[in-house]
Design an enzyme around this catalytic site. Structure first.
Site, PDB file in Angstrom:
ATOM      1  N   GLY A   1       0.187  -4.470   7.179  1.00  0.00           N
ATOM      2  CA  GLY A   1       0.106  -4.573   5.725  1.00  0.00           C
ATOM      3  C   GLY A   1      -0.942  -3.587   5.254  1.00  0.00           C
ATOM      4  N   SER A   2      -0.611  -2.689   4.341  1.00  0.00           N
ATOM      5  CA  SER A   2      -1.514  -1.572   4.120  1.00  0.00           C
ATOM      6  C   SER A   2      -1.164  -0.785   2.867  1.00  0.00           C
ATOM      7  CB  SER A   2      -1.455  -0.655   5.346  1.00  0.00           C
ATOM      8  OG  SER A   2      -0.083  -0.370   5.644  1.00  0.00           O
ATOM      9  N   ARG A   3      -1.727   0.423   2.783  1.00  0.00           N
ATOM     10  CA  ARG A   3      -1.466   1.317   1.657  1.00  0.00           C
ATOM     11  C   ARG A   3      -1.538   2.753   2.149  1.00  0.00           C
ATOM     12  NH1 ARG A   3      -5.765   1.237  -3.142  1.00  0.00           N
ATOM     13  NH2 ARG A   3      -5.904   3.495  -3.371  1.00  0.00           N
TER      14      ARG A   3
END
Length: 225
Positions: free
Chosen positions: A194-196
Site C-alpha cells: 500500500g503506497s504512493r
C-alpha cells in the site's frame, strides 16, 4: 473494463518478489493440513488465506505502453490524489523551479508494480528512511520512507519518480541502478503493501490527467512532452 479483462487482471501470475511470502504461507497451510490438532488447522487456514492474498497482491499483468516517445505514462496503478506545482526533491538535483507533480495513491487492492514513465537513463537514485504516514497525505512526500529516481530523457530533460511507503507498506523494492538505460513501461520497482508514486514532470510540461482519475501503470498517458 470488461469481465474478461478483469479476470485476466485478477489471475495474472505473481511477480518473483512474492516467492518467499508464498513459500511461508504454503508451509503454514501444509502444517495445518498434516497435523490433527484443531488449533493448528486454524493456523493452516490462515496460511492458506495469506498465500491467496499474496497471489493477488503481487500479480504482475502484462502492460502495453503507447508507442509514442513524446508521451509520459503512469508509473503505477491507482488513483490520482494530487496535482500540484512544487519543487522537485533536492536529492534529485533537478533545480528549485516548481514543476507539476502528479501523485498516484495505490490501495492494497491495486497492482503494485512500478513502471518507467518514459524511455531514458536512470541518472540518480536516492533512498530516504522515514515514517509510515498515510501515503495519501501531502506531507508523506517529505516525511515517509521513499526512494527517488531521476530519469534523464534523450533530449536532456529530466523526470522525477518517487516511490513512497504508506501505513501498511514496510518495504520499497527498486530493480534498477544508476546508469541503466530503460524503456517506457519497463518494470523498475515494487512497494509492499500500500503506497504512493509521485511523478515530477519536466519544466513547462503540464499533466493531462485529473484528480480522482484512475491510472493503469504503463498505459495511461500522464502528459505530452
Amino acid at each position: 473494463m470488461s469481465l474478461i479483462q478483469s479476470l485476466k487482471l485478477v489471475l495474472s501470475p505473481p511477480h518473483r518478489a512474492a516467492t518467499p511470502f508464498l513459500a511461508a504461507g504454503t508451509a503454514v497451510a501444509l502444517l495445518g493440513r498434516l497435523t490433527p490438532w484443531r488449533a493448528t488447522r486454524a493456523v493452516g487456514k490462515a496460511g492458506l488465506a495469506f498465500s491467496a492474498f499474496c497471489l493477488y497482491f503481487f500479480r504482475d499483468p502484462k502492460r502495453f505502453p503507447p508507442q509514442d516517445e513524446s508521451l509520459v505514462i503512469a508509473p503505477a496503478d491507482g488513483r490520482v490524489t494530487g496535482i500540484s506545482l512544487v519543487a522537485p526533491p533536492a536529492a534529485l538535483e533537478m533545480g528549485n523551479t516548481p514543476v507539476w507533480r502528479v501523485s498516484i495513491f495505490l490501495s492494497v487492492l491495486d497492482v503494485h508494480i512500478n513502471r518507467m514513465p518514459a524511455a531514458g537513463k536512470v541518472t540518480k537514485i536516492a533512498y530516504h528512511a522515514g515514517k509510515f504516514l498515510n501515503a495519501s497525505l501531502d506531507k508523506a512526500s517529505e516525511h515517509n520512507e521513499r526512494n527517488e529516481l531521476r530519469l534523464t530523457l534523450a533530449d536532456g530533460r529530466n523526470i522525477g519518480v518517487v516511490q513512497i511507503a504508506g501505513l501498511i507498506a514496510r518495504r520499497i523494492l527498486c530493480f534498477v541502478h544508476e546508469g541503466d538505460a530503460v524503456e517506457a513501461g519497463e518494470r523498475f520497482g515494487l512497494i509492499r503493501f500500500g503506497s504512493r508514486t509521485d511523478v515530477y514532470l519536466p519544466a513547462g510540461v503540464e499533466p493531462l490527467v485529473a484528480k480522482g482519475q484512475t491510472m493503469t501503470g504503463g498505459e495511461t498517458v500522464l502528459a505530452r512532452l
